[in-house]
Design a protein around this motif. Sequence first.
Motif, PDB file in Angstrom:
ATOM      1  N   ASP A  16      49.182  36.397  43.039  1.00 48.83           N
ATOM      2  CA  ASP A  16      48.279  36.443  41.887  1.00 48.83           C
ATOM      3  C   ASP A  16      47.165  35.404  41.992  1.00 48.83           C
ATOM      4  N   ASP A  17      46.507  35.387  43.131  1.00 47.17           N
ATOM      5  CA  ASP A  17      45.390  34.468  43.278  1.00 47.17           C
ATOM      6  C   ASP A  17      44.051  35.216  43.223  1.00 47.17           C
ATOM      7  N   ASP A  18      44.078  36.388  42.626  1.00 48.19           N
ATOM      8  CA  ASP A  18      42.874  37.203  42.471  1.00 48.19           C
ATOM      9  C   ASP A  18      42.955  37.883  41.104  1.00 48.19           C
ATOM     10  N   VAL A  19      42.046  37.521  40.207  1.00 49.41           N
ATOM     11  CA  VAL A  19      42.085  38.038  38.842  1.00 49.41           C
ATOM     12  C   VAL A  19      41.972  39.561  38.803  1.00 49.41           C
ATOM     13  N   VAL A  20      41.197  40.131  39.717  1.00 48.88           N
ATOM     14  CA  VAL A  20      41.018  41.588  39.716  1.00 48.88           C
ATOM     15  C   VAL A  20      42.330  42.284  40.071  1.00 48.88           C
ATOM     16  N   SER A  21      43.023  41.798  41.090  1.00 46.56           N
ATOM     17  CA  SER A  21      44.317  42.396  41.453  1.00 46.56           C
ATOM     18  C   SER A  21      45.320  42.264  40.312  1.00 46.56           C
ATOM     19  N   LEU A  22      45.341  41.112  39.653  1.00 46.93           N
ATOM     20  CA  LEU A  22      46.240  40.882  38.532  1.00 46.93           C
ATOM     21  C   LEU A  22      45.963  41.873  37.402  1.00 46.93           C
ATOM     22  N   LEU A  23      44.694  42.032  37.044  1.00 49.12           N
ATOM     23  CA  LEU A  23      44.339  42.943  35.948  1.00 49.12           C
ATOM     24  C   LEU A  23      44.616  44.404  36.312  1.00 49.12           C
ATOM     25  N   HIS A  68      35.043  38.780  30.553  1.00 48.30           N
ATOM     26  CA  HIS A  68      33.738  39.090  29.961  1.00 48.30           C
ATOM     27  C   HIS A  68      32.744  37.929  30.051  1.00 48.30           C
ATOM     28  N   PRO A  69      33.151  36.682  29.756  1.00 49.88           N
ATOM     29  CA  PRO A  69      32.183  35.592  29.876  1.00 49.88           C
ATOM     30  C   PRO A  69      31.620  35.473  31.303  1.00 49.88           C
ATOM     31  N   PHE A  70      32.489  35.665  32.304  1.00 51.44           N
ATOM     32  CA  PHE A  70      31.993  35.624  33.681  1.00 51.44           C
ATOM     33  C   PHE A  70      31.040  36.787  33.935  1.00 51.44           C
ATOM     34  N   ALA A  71      31.417  37.992  33.508  1.00 53.51           N
ATOM     35  CA  ALA A  71      30.606  39.183  33.779  1.00 53.51           C
ATOM     36  C   ALA A  71      29.221  39.082  33.133  1.00 53.51           C
ATOM     37  N   ARG A  72      29.176  38.501  31.941  1.00 48.16           N
ATOM     38  CA  ARG A  72      27.882  38.375  31.254  1.00 48.16           C
ATOM     39  C   ARG A  72      26.848  37.662  32.127  1.00 48.16           C
ATOM     40  N   LYS A  73      27.279  36.620  32.829  1.00 47.70           N
ATOM     41  CA  LYS A  73      26.360  35.798  33.617  1.00 47.70           C
ATOM     42  C   LYS A  73      26.466  36.032  35.110  1.00 47.70           C
ATOM     43  N   GLY A  74      27.575  36.640  35.552  1.00 44.43           N
ATOM     44  CA  GLY A  74      27.901  36.675  36.975  1.00 44.43           C
ATOM     45  C   GLY A  74      27.188  37.705  37.811  1.00 44.43           C
ATOM     46  N   GLY A  77      22.924  42.970  34.963  1.00 46.94           N
ATOM     47  CA  GLY A  77      23.396  44.026  34.074  1.00 46.94           C
ATOM     48  C   GLY A  77      24.732  43.713  33.429  1.00 46.94           C
ATOM     49  N   GLY A  78      25.264  42.539  33.703  1.00 48.46           N
ATOM     50  CA  GLY A  78      26.566  42.160  33.177  1.00 48.46           C
ATOM     51  C   GLY A  78      26.637  42.158  31.661  1.00 48.46           C
ATOM     52  N   GLU A  79      25.574  41.738  31.016  1.00 52.46           N
ATOM     53  CA  GLU A  79      25.554  41.685  29.544  1.00 52.46           C
ATOM     54  C   GLU A  79      25.793  43.077  28.946  1.00 52.46           C
ATOM     55  N   GLN A  80      25.115  44.100  29.490  1.00 50.70           N
ATOM     56  CA  GLN A  80      25.295  45.470  28.978  1.00 50.70           C
ATOM     57  C   GLN A  80      26.681  46.012  29.303  1.00 50.70           C
ATOM     58  N   VAL A  81      27.188  45.692  30.480  1.00 42.62           N
ATOM     59  CA  VAL A  81      28.537  46.129  30.864  1.00 42.62           C
ATOM     60  C   VAL A  81      29.552  45.591  29.859  1.00 42.62           C
ATOM     61  N   VAL A  82      29.423  44.305  29.517  1.00 41.04           N
ATOM     62  CA  VAL A  82      30.350  43.689  28.563  1.00 41.04           C
ATOM     63  C   VAL A  82      30.185  44.306  27.182  1.00 41.04           C
ATOM     64  N   HIS A 134      32.224  44.379  40.459  1.00 41.47           N
ATOM     65  CA  HIS A 134      31.119  43.411  40.481  1.00 41.47           C
ATOM     66  C   HIS A 134      31.640  41.976  40.471  1.00 41.47           C
ATOM     67  N   ILE A 135      32.723  41.745  39.749  1.00 36.08           N
ATOM     68  CA  ILE A 135      33.296  40.392  39.717  1.00 36.08           C
ATOM     69  C   ILE A 135      33.742  39.984  41.109  1.00 36.08           C
ATOM     70  N   ARG A 136      34.449  40.866  41.783  1.00 33.47           N
ATOM     71  CA  ARG A 136      34.958  40.526  43.110  1.00 33.47           C
ATOM     72  C   ARG A 136      33.798  40.251  44.076  1.00 33.47           C
ATOM     73  N   ARG A 137      32.695  40.982  43.919  1.00 30.75           N
ATOM     74  CA  ARG A 137      31.542  40.789  44.814  1.00 30.75           C
ATOM     75  C   ARG A 137      30.716  39.558  44.444  1.00 30.75           C
ATOM     76  N   SER A 138      30.865  39.093  43.189  1.00 35.34           N
ATOM     77  CA  SER A 138      29.954  38.072  42.668  1.00 35.34           C
ATOM     78  C   SER A 138      30.519  36.667  42.634  1.00 35.34           C
ATOM     79  N   THR A 139      31.734  36.467  43.091  1.00 38.03           N
ATOM     80  CA  THR A 139      32.299  35.124  43.044  1.00 38.03           C
ATOM     81  C   THR A 139      33.192  34.885  44.251  1.00 38.03           C
ATOM     82  N   ASP A 140      33.693  33.664  44.341  1.00 34.85           N
ATOM     83  CA  ASP A 140      34.511  33.292  45.492  1.00 34.85           C
ATOM     84  C   ASP A 140      35.993  33.274  45.120  1.00 34.85           C
TER      85      ASP A 140
END
Length: 196
Positions: A16-23, A68-74, A77-82, A134-140
């Motif tokens: 569980d070291d990846d939020v996307v896999s966990l969700l 959502h807070p990450f997606a808004r800025k990450g 188009g994140g703001e509209q997605v959220v 998008h989250i997985r592509r936009s962060t480390d």
Amino acid sequence: MSELKTPHAADDMAKDDDVVSLLMRQHGDIRNLFDEVEAAKGEERRDAFHRLVRLLAVHETAEEEVVHPFARKGFPGGEQVVKDRLAEEKAAKETLSALDEMDTDDPKFMPQLLKLRRDVQEHARAEERYEFTHIRRSTDVTNLAAMAKAIKAAEAMAPTRPHPGVESGAKNMALGPVAALMDRTKDAVRQAMGKG
């Protein structure tokens, strides 16, 4: 009857070291609990439904506080997605709250549950397509792991058992409706992220 409990993504002992896999695993757990509620009757249905309510409340609240807070800025188009995901979540929460006030033996329960299931599944597909990729592509990996840690902390801290001295599930749910569970989850996430 063996005691049933809400499935946790950590039950499979994955790192569980990846939020996307966990969700994504939580989305699977939610689908399985919908199946369980639909197949059960009487007290078993009530128990399965209360576990579903808990997992949905924890999952959605953790997403609101972490994802959502990450997606808004990450990502662009994140703001509209959220905004779109929050509208879906609001509709699902309203149906969930109405169901939570109903007896699971009520003839109106199953049609409402099936509506909730459709809404939740559409919402999950939209999250997976428009937010998670998008989250997985936009962060480390460090950020993905930090977000996963916060969600796991919320899941671990959310109550799974009736309050001490409360004998019935119905009375316990009266003490801990969906909104109160979401508030406790928010507190747990904020504490895990060092914000509370």
